[in-house]
Design a protein around this motif. Structure first.
Motif, PDB file in Angstrom:
ATOM      1  N   THR A 147      13.076   5.166 -15.324  1.00  0.00           N
ATOM      2  CA  THR A 147      13.620   4.275 -14.305  1.00  0.00           C
ATOM      3  C   THR A 147      12.537   3.920 -13.286  1.00  0.00           C
ATOM      4  O   THR A 147      11.823   4.793 -12.800  1.00  0.00           O
ATOM      5  N   ASN A 148      12.427   2.637 -12.995  1.00  0.00           N
ATOM      6  CA  ASN A 148      11.382   2.145 -12.094  1.00  0.00           C
ATOM      7  C   ASN A 148      11.483   2.762 -10.700  1.00  0.00           C
ATOM      8  O   ASN A 148      12.500   3.337 -10.321  1.00  0.00           O
ATOM      9  N   GLY A 149      10.412   2.559  -9.940  1.00  0.00           N
ATOM     10  CA  GLY A 149      10.377   2.999  -8.547  1.00  0.00           C
ATOM     11  C   GLY A 149       9.457   2.113  -7.741  1.00  0.00           C
ATOM     12  O   GLY A 149       8.784   1.227  -8.283  1.00  0.00           O
ATOM     13  N   ILE A 150       9.413   2.354  -6.443  1.00  0.00           N
ATOM     14  CA  ILE A 150       8.572   1.582  -5.526  1.00  0.00           C
ATOM     15  C   ILE A 150       7.791   2.559  -4.656  1.00  0.00           C
ATOM     16  O   ILE A 150       8.183   3.713  -4.505  1.00  0.00           O
ATOM     17  N   THR A 151       6.692   2.091  -4.074  1.00  0.00           N
ATOM     18  CA  THR A 151       5.950   2.989  -3.193  1.00  0.00           C
ATOM     19  C   THR A 151       6.460   2.871  -1.755  1.00  0.00           C
ATOM     20  O   THR A 151       6.437   1.790  -1.156  1.00  0.00           O
ATOM     21  N   GLN A 152       6.918   3.987  -1.233  1.00  0.00           N
ATOM     22  CA  GLN A 152       7.426   4.033   0.136  1.00  0.00           C
ATOM     23  C   GLN A 152       6.323   3.803   1.160  1.00  0.00           C
ATOM     24  O   GLN A 152       6.588   3.435   2.306  1.00  0.00           O
ATOM     25  N   ARG A 153       5.075   3.989   0.746  1.00  0.00           N
ATOM     26  CA  ARG A 153       3.976   3.811   1.699  1.00  0.00           C
ATOM     27  C   ARG A 153       3.782   2.328   2.024  1.00  0.00           C
ATOM     28  O   ARG A 153       3.498   1.972   3.154  1.00  0.00           O
ATOM     29  N   ARG A 154       3.967   1.469   1.051  1.00  0.00           N
ATOM     30  CA  ARG A 154       3.865   0.023   1.302  1.00  0.00           C
ATOM     31  C   ARG A 154       5.142  -0.501   1.955  1.00  0.00           C
ATOM     32  O   ARG A 154       5.092  -1.242   2.930  1.00  0.00           O
ATOM     33  N   PHE A 155       6.300  -0.116   1.429  1.00  0.00           N
ATOM     34  CA  PHE A 155       7.538  -0.806   1.798  1.00  0.00           C
ATOM     35  C   PHE A 155       8.356  -0.104   2.882  1.00  0.00           C
ATOM     36  O   PHE A 155       9.426  -0.582   3.239  1.00  0.00           O
ATOM     37  N   LEU A 156       7.857   1.009   3.397  1.00  0.00           N
ATOM     38  CA  LEU A 156       8.487   1.627   4.567  1.00  0.00           C
ATOM     39  C   LEU A 156       7.419   1.958   5.604  1.00  0.00           C
ATOM     40  O   LEU A 156       7.443   1.449   6.721  1.00  0.00           O
TER      41      LEU A 156
END
Length: 821
Positions: free
Chosen positions: A461-470
């Motif tokens: 399951t995909n994910g996103i980087t919290q460092r960029r988007f938060l």
């Protein structure tokens, strides 16, 4: 200067020196762009030592490395992300404050590196960030598109594509590596020579060729010393200018090689709705694949004598179908350059390549006409033919003369080469990108391949980087979270779960919602500046931003806006929470209906936004040139996250995760990763509607659905669909939106309403009413949005990459020690 010894005085001096040496100016004379360049080069100085040491460490331990092959890397801006991952953001901000310079203004001087269309390319960028943060040896490998994805302008409501000149002022973070150049060949013919030992040797001749030149960009891990590499291939002519042809007056011939090289890397994904576009796209794919594989094999041989050890040290990961030429190209190199027999080469290749399928949509399951493929890549075509022949023989051995099954599964059939089939046959792992998507692949689209290779299939399951988007995109919320639960969430997003302790705390709710309000003000200021439209930060911000495709159903969203407007026209005093509908999307240049939907959204916006009789209860905004940098502003401001794709069509989605992380409530179908988002946050903290994937698939199989039934019996549907052709939103050209009308009711060569917009429309209206009701209770709403943020932990790309690294690639974490420098 490296991360361990950076200080304000040294950094300030570096900025002064860069401005002086590059621009012959002092800082008070420099423009914002020149200051950006100076700051970026100063940050690069911090990175360089780590970058060198990282790759030295990998070589010393002979680390197994993944090469992530992707036609797209939607990186966005590099400066802010690099500063955050280096943990020098505060130092740089203080230095610039002392110089009277606003860091935000300087960051805005950097163009987005728009080397991707949407979620696929952004996912690749998130993965690179996570690989470096988790200390896994990795390269991203792609193309240095000179113009990236087009810059979108909205002119008279229409999308107009302009060149994206992201390299106009250079790229301060890239390093040109001409020492790693390789030759890539196109066209010509293949001659077979029989050697004395009876083996055959294949000689490619009469070809055209270009030099593939790599440009390396640093991928900085968060708060560690790891700097991995994104390698983007540029094309240069072998001989840039043919003086002899020029002297003969043949000026076109004189620059022929230069033009060939230039065309390959000019622009991301040229239109492939004509023959020349298809040819160029295939050239692009082979170009970066051949450059990567040749260079990796060359590097491998510097430390290893036995090419059979390649799978122990290298994995080529095929990101969607586009890079699947990696399989026949690796076979070519192993056989033609390294002299291996077919069986040995195939054993290596099929243990070295892994494949991610990102979608069941036809544009991702590429097929190439044999005529084009064999003419452009004659040796590769021979290899593909042999892969297919041997695969068909294996099918006959297993299933007998089941000609219909063999025709369905053959790599070459009906005059076409099926690249997805090639990727499955030649890889040791095949994965989907959300649990539902993987199950659909196994049980529907790739069922026969799953039956043949059950052990190859798995889900990530995909994910996103919290460092960029938060951390970078929503600094106020990031700071609040850190105050509440500490900063461990930056590298382990599951720590957000601790926020659940505050979801019933009235003071915490007010703080959270105040931050949301401040982010809505920020977006309102952006919209005022770029669109000239006043929007109310106290209204519900209902947002759908993503690539424009019919299955994502932006059309259903705007039809609902039209319906709501119809109701308000009949009853302007209707009791409703004011709503701001925000759209952002680029349509592929050759996708006519998608571009017409953009025009419809803008025409609807123009009518509604100028109607004073509805008392500003609805505003509609289309954000021009949607990209990573403005996405960060949008995600932080959203109240409602529109994730309304036709169930079974969206592989995963990652925008849904970015909205969730930033405290928005999902309004969506049970599709892609929405299912897992709802499981994590709780169904009570989302608005779910519409058919399930099973119901959609059943309807598609039955072929009994007729949208005319709904048009004739549902007044709301009848009214909005009729408005597409009665001139209400296009009085000067009532037939302007007839193509959309026909797609909903008449089909025209495809099933009418094939994405079931009208079928799900009534349920969508009811879900939207539920949003209005829920928002009235601000305490309840605050708890809903906080529960979404608190339960976003699963959807970090760090978790996804950990699964890839341990279950597919078998990489080992490799730490970098800077104290030895």
């Amino acid at each position: 200067m490296n991360r361990l010894n950076v200080n304000k005085t040294v950094f300030k001096e570096a900025i002064f020196e860069n401005i002086k040496n590059q621009f012959r100016k002092t800082i008070d004379q420099a423009s914002n762009q020149e200051i950006f360049q100076a700051v970026a080069y100063a940050v690069r100085d911090i990175i360089i030592d780590q970058w060198i040491e990282t790759h030295k460490t990998y070589e010393q331990v002979d680390a197994k490395t993944v090469y992530y092959l992707s036609m797209e890397f939607l990186m966005g801006r590099a400066l802010g992300n690099n500063m955050i991952n280096l943990c020098v953001n505060e130092i740089v901000k203080e230095v610039l404050d002392e110089l009277g310079v606003d860091l935000n203004v300087i960051e805005d001087e950097e163009p987005d590196a728009g080397l991707g269309n949407g979620g696929l390319g952004r996912l690749a960028a998130c993965f690179l960030d996570s690989l470096a943060t988790l200390e896994y040896p990795a390269y991203g490998c792609g193309i240095r598109y000179r113009y990236g994805i087009f810059e979108q302008r909205i002119i008279d409501g229409y999308q107009v594509e302009k060149p994206d000149e992201w390299l106009k002022n250079g790229n301060p973070f890239e390093v040109r590596r001409p020492e790693y150049a390789v030759e890539v060949k196109f066209g010509g013919n293949v001659r077979v020579e029989r050697r004395d030992d009876g083996t055959e040797h294949y000689i490619h001749e009469n070809y055209q060729s270009v030099n593939a030149i790599p440009y390396d960009l640093p991928i900085v891990g968060y708060n560690n010393n790891t700097v991995n590499t994104l390698r983007l291939w540029d094309a240069e002519a072998i001989q840039s200018f043919d003086l002899e042809s020029f002297d003969r007056g043949d000026y076109h011939k004189a620059v022929e090689q230069q033009n060939l090289a230039k065309s390959i890397v000019e622009v991301l994904y040229p239109n492939d709705n004509h023959y020349q576009g298809k040819e160029l796209r295939l050239k692009q794919q082979y170009f970066f694949i051949s450059g990567t594989i040749q260079q990796v094999i060359r590097k491998f041989k510097q430390k290893h004598n036995d090419i059979r050890e390649l799978p122990d040290k290298v994995t080529f990961h095929i990101n969607d179908t586009h890079p699947s030429l990696a399989i026949p190209e690796l076979m070519r190199v192993l056989m033609d350059d390294e002299g291996l027999a077919w069986g040995e080469a195939w054993a290596i290749c099929s243990r070295t390549c892994a494949y991610t399928n990102h979608t069941i949509m036809s544009e991702a399951l590429e097929k190439w006409p044999i005529e084009l493929f064999s003419r452009l890549l004659p040796r590769i075509y021979q290899i593909v033919e042999e892969i297919n022949r041997r695969f068909v023989v294996s099918l006959v051995d297993k299933y007998g003369q089941d000609n219909e099954r063999i025709r369905r599964m053959a790599i070459i059939a009906n005059g076409q080469i099926r690249m997805a089939w090639m990727a499955i046959v030649g890889s040791f792992s095949v994965n989907g990108v959300a649990r539902l998507h993987t199950e659909i692949l196994k049980n529907e689209e790739l069922k026969e391949f799953y039956e043949l290779y059950p052990n190859k299939f798995n889900n990530k399951t995909n994910g996103i980087t919290q460092r960029r988007f938060l951390l970078h995109g929503n600094p106020k919320l990031a700071e609040w979270i850190t105050r509440k639960i500490g900063d461990e969430w930056t590298t382990d997003l599951t720590h957000l779960k601790h926020l659940e302790a505050f979801v019933d705390d009235e003071k915490a709710q007010k703080e959270f919602m105040h931050i949301k309000y401040e982010n809505k003000v920020r977006l309102a200021e952006y919209v005022k500046k770029h669109n000239g439209i006043e929007i109310d930060p106290r209204s519900i911000f209902d947002i759908q931003v993503k690539r424009l495709h019919e299955y994502k159903r932006q059309l259903m969203d705007i039809l609902h806006v039209m319906h709501l407007y119809n109701e308000l026209r009949e009853n302007p005093d209707r009791n409703m929470i004011p709503r701001t509908f925000v759209f952002g999307a680029k349509a592929a240049p050759g996708y006519e209906r998608a571009k017409l939907i953009i025009k419809l959204i803008n025409n609807v916006a123009n009518v509604i936004n100028h109607d004073i009789n509805i008392h500003n209860k609805i505003k509609v905004v289309f954000i021009e040139n949607y990209r990573v940098s403005n996405a960060e502003i949008i995600f932080a401001a959203a109240d409602v996250s529109e994730q309304i794709s036709t169930a079974s069509k969206e592989a995963s989605g990652t925008g849904n995760m970015k909205f969730m992380l930033n405290g928005a409530v999902t309004l969506g179908t049970m599709d892609g990763a929405n299912i897992e988002i709802v499981e994590e946050a709780g169904k009570e903290n989302a608005f779910i509607f519409g058919m399930t994937s099973d119901e959609v698939i059943q309807l598609q199989h039955e072929r009994t659905y007729d949208p005319w039934d709904l048009y004739n019996t549902n007044q709301a549907i009848r009214k909005v669909v009729t408005q597409l052709i009665n001139g209400f939103y296009a009085p000067e050209n009532p037939d302007l939106f007839r193509m959309i009308y026909d797609s909903l009711l008449n089909g025209g060569g495809e099933p009418a309403d094939q994405y079931f917009i009208l079928k799900d429309f009534e349920a969508y209206i009811e879900a939207q009413k539920s949003v209005d009701i829920a928002y009235r209770n601000q305490g309840k709403w605050a708890k809903m949005v906080m529960m979404n943020t608190a339960n976003a932990g699963k959807f970090s790309s760090d978790r996804t990459i950990e699964e890839y690294a341990t279950e597919i690639w078998h990489l080992k974490k490799t730490s970098v020690d800077l104290t030895k420098i």
